[in-house]
Design a protein around this motif. Structure first.
Motif, PDB file in Angstrom:
ATOM      1  N   MET A 128      58.979  15.038   7.620  1.00  0.00           N
ATOM      2  CA  MET A 128      59.885  14.980   8.769  1.00  0.00           C
ATOM      3  C   MET A 128      59.741  13.663   9.515  1.00  0.00           C
ATOM      4  O   MET A 128      60.740  13.037   9.889  1.00  0.00           O
ATOM      5  N   VAL A 129      58.510  13.230   9.739  1.00  0.00           N
ATOM      6  CA  VAL A 129      58.261  11.968  10.417  1.00  0.00           C
ATOM      7  C   VAL A 129      58.839  10.806   9.607  1.00  0.00           C
ATOM      8  O   VAL A 129      59.488   9.902  10.161  1.00  0.00           O
ATOM      9  N   GLU A 130      58.628  10.820   8.315  1.00  0.00           N
ATOM     10  CA  GLU A 130      59.144   9.749   7.459  1.00  0.00           C
ATOM     11  C   GLU A 130      60.671   9.713   7.486  1.00  0.00           C
ATOM     12  O   GLU A 130      61.279   8.635   7.545  1.00  0.00           O
ATOM     13  N   ALA A 131      61.299  10.887   7.447  1.00  0.00           N
ATOM     14  CA  ALA A 131      62.761  10.938   7.455  1.00  0.00           C
ATOM     15  C   ALA A 131      63.313  10.435   8.776  1.00  0.00           C
ATOM     16  O   ALA A 131      64.307   9.689   8.807  1.00  0.00           O
ATOM     17  N   PHE A 132      62.699  10.822   9.881  1.00  0.00           N
ATOM     18  CA  PHE A 132      63.158  10.337  11.179  1.00  0.00           C
ATOM     19  C   PHE A 132      62.993   8.825  11.267  1.00  0.00           C
ATOM     20  O   PHE A 132      63.910   8.119  11.716  1.00  0.00           O
ATOM     21  N   THR A 133      61.847   8.315  10.873  1.00  0.00           N
ATOM     22  CA  THR A 133      61.560   6.885  10.978  1.00  0.00           C
ATOM     23  C   THR A 133      62.534   6.057  10.159  1.00  0.00           C
ATOM     24  O   THR A 133      62.936   4.955  10.574  1.00  0.00           O
ATOM     25  N   ALA A 134      62.952   6.576   9.017  1.00  0.00           N
ATOM     26  CA  ALA A 134      63.865   5.846   8.136  1.00  0.00           C
ATOM     27  C   ALA A 134      65.327   5.974   8.548  1.00  0.00           C
ATOM     28  O   ALA A 134      66.180   5.262   8.017  1.00  0.00           O
ATOM     29  N   SER A 135      65.636   6.864   9.499  1.00  0.00           N
ATOM     30  CA  SER A 135      67.020   7.154   9.848  1.00  0.00           C
ATOM     31  C   SER A 135      67.560   6.188  10.898  1.00  0.00           C
ATOM     32  O   SER A 135      66.811   5.466  11.557  1.00  0.00           O
ATOM     33  N   GLN A 136      68.870   6.208  11.061  1.00  0.00           N
ATOM     34  CA  GLN A 136      69.558   5.417  12.073  1.00  0.00           C
ATOM     35  C   GLN A 136      70.630   6.271  12.720  1.00  0.00           C
ATOM     36  O   GLN A 136      71.007   7.323  12.203  1.00  0.00           O
ATOM     37  N   GLY A 137      71.153   5.809  13.861  1.00  0.00           N
ATOM     38  CA  GLY A 137      72.242   6.513  14.513  1.00  0.00           C
ATOM     39  C   GLY A 137      71.791   7.195  15.790  1.00  0.00           C
ATOM     40  O   GLY A 137      70.726   6.918  16.341  1.00  0.00           O
ATOM     41  N   HIS A 138      72.631   8.102  16.274  1.00  0.00           N
ATOM     42  CA  HIS A 138      72.352   8.830  17.500  1.00  0.00           C
ATOM     43  C   HIS A 138      71.080   9.665  17.328  1.00  0.00           C
ATOM     44  O   HIS A 138      70.786  10.172  16.240  1.00  0.00           O
ATOM     45  N   LEU A 139      70.334   9.818  18.405  1.00  0.00           N
ATOM     46  CA  LEU A 139      69.071  10.549  18.315  1.00  0.00           C
ATOM     47  C   LEU A 139      69.273  11.958  17.794  1.00  0.00           C
ATOM     48  O   LEU A 139      68.461  12.455  16.996  1.00  0.00           O
ATOM     49  N   ALA A 140      70.326  12.641  18.216  1.00  0.00           N
ATOM     50  CA  ALA A 140      70.572  13.997  17.725  1.00  0.00           C
ATOM     51  C   ALA A 140      70.765  14.000  16.214  1.00  0.00           C
ATOM     52  O   ALA A 140      70.250  14.883  15.506  1.00  0.00           O
TER      53      ALA A 140
END
Length: 221
Positions: A128-140
């Motif tokens: 989950m942490v890795e996926a969030f860190t790699a993501s972009q866009g709105h926080l939601a």
């Protein structure tokens, strides 16, 4: 019986939390956040008062780490509690008591922290942490990406039935506070659909609150 994430957007200052569980209405009991102050998760044998207490500590100047340390030391039955917190700055923090449900996990990133219990796999929080860190866009949107990663990594031992997310930005109310309190389908999929419905309407609802005379009366088609 929960996996979840607290997070912030470093560029906008948004703070948020997302959570999923086999239990009903998980976000109503576990997810807490205040604009400019922080986001807190309280779960496992959930004591909802710890969410508000964590935010109050951070409003008085405690870091996320200090708030979690104080909660873990002063909460009733801390061995049964699982907590996570993040502030506008500084490292996130987590606590998992020694008597929490089996198969617990936690992971901390620069701008997020994930915790879980009754998990089907040991690497879910880290994924989950890795996926969030790699993501972009709105926080939601990024919170939903992280939750999807946790689900696809195995999720809970039991089937999940509820999910929710909350995002705070500048105002004393959430700009997004979306919940699937119970479904026999996938609550994360339904939450993704609810966000797709909410996102284009979000500026309209904000304008109605802050500048009603200039805001359109019509909703989106």
């Amino acid at each position: 019986m929960t996996f979840s994430l607290v997070a912030r957007c470093a560029s906008t200052g948004m703070l948020g939390v997302a959570v999923c569980s086999s239990s009903p209405a998980v976000a109503a009991r576990c997810a807490y956040a205040r604009a400019g102050i922080g986001a807190v998760l309280t779960q496992n044998f959930t004591d909802p008062s710890l969410g508000e207490r964590g935010l109050e500590l951070m409003s008085l100047g405690a870091s996320a780490t200090q708030a979690i340390e104080i909660l873990a030391r002063t909460a009733s039955d801390p061995a049964y509690r699982q907590l996570a917190a993040i502030g506008p700055l500084g490292a996130p923090a987590t606590h998992t008591g020694g008597l929490c449900l089996q198969a617990t996990a936690s992971a901390i990133g620069i701008d997020c922290a994930a915790v879980g219990n009754w998990l089907a796999a040991g690497d879910i929080a880290q994924r989950m942490v890795e996926a969030f860190t790699a993501s972009q866009g709105h926080l939601a949107h990024r919170l939903l990406i992280a939750m999807r990663a946790g689900l696809e990594a195995g999720g809970e031992i039991e089937a999940v039935h509820s999910a929710g997310l909350k995002v705070m930005h500048e105002q004393p109310w959430p700009i997004a506070d979306l919940r699937i309190d119970w479904t026999e389908a996938c609550p994360i999929t339904e939450l993704e659909g609810l966000w797709a419905l909410w996102e284009p309407r979000m500026p309209l609802y904000l304008a109605r609150a802050l500048q009603p005379a200039a805001a359109p009366a019509e909703d989106l088609a």
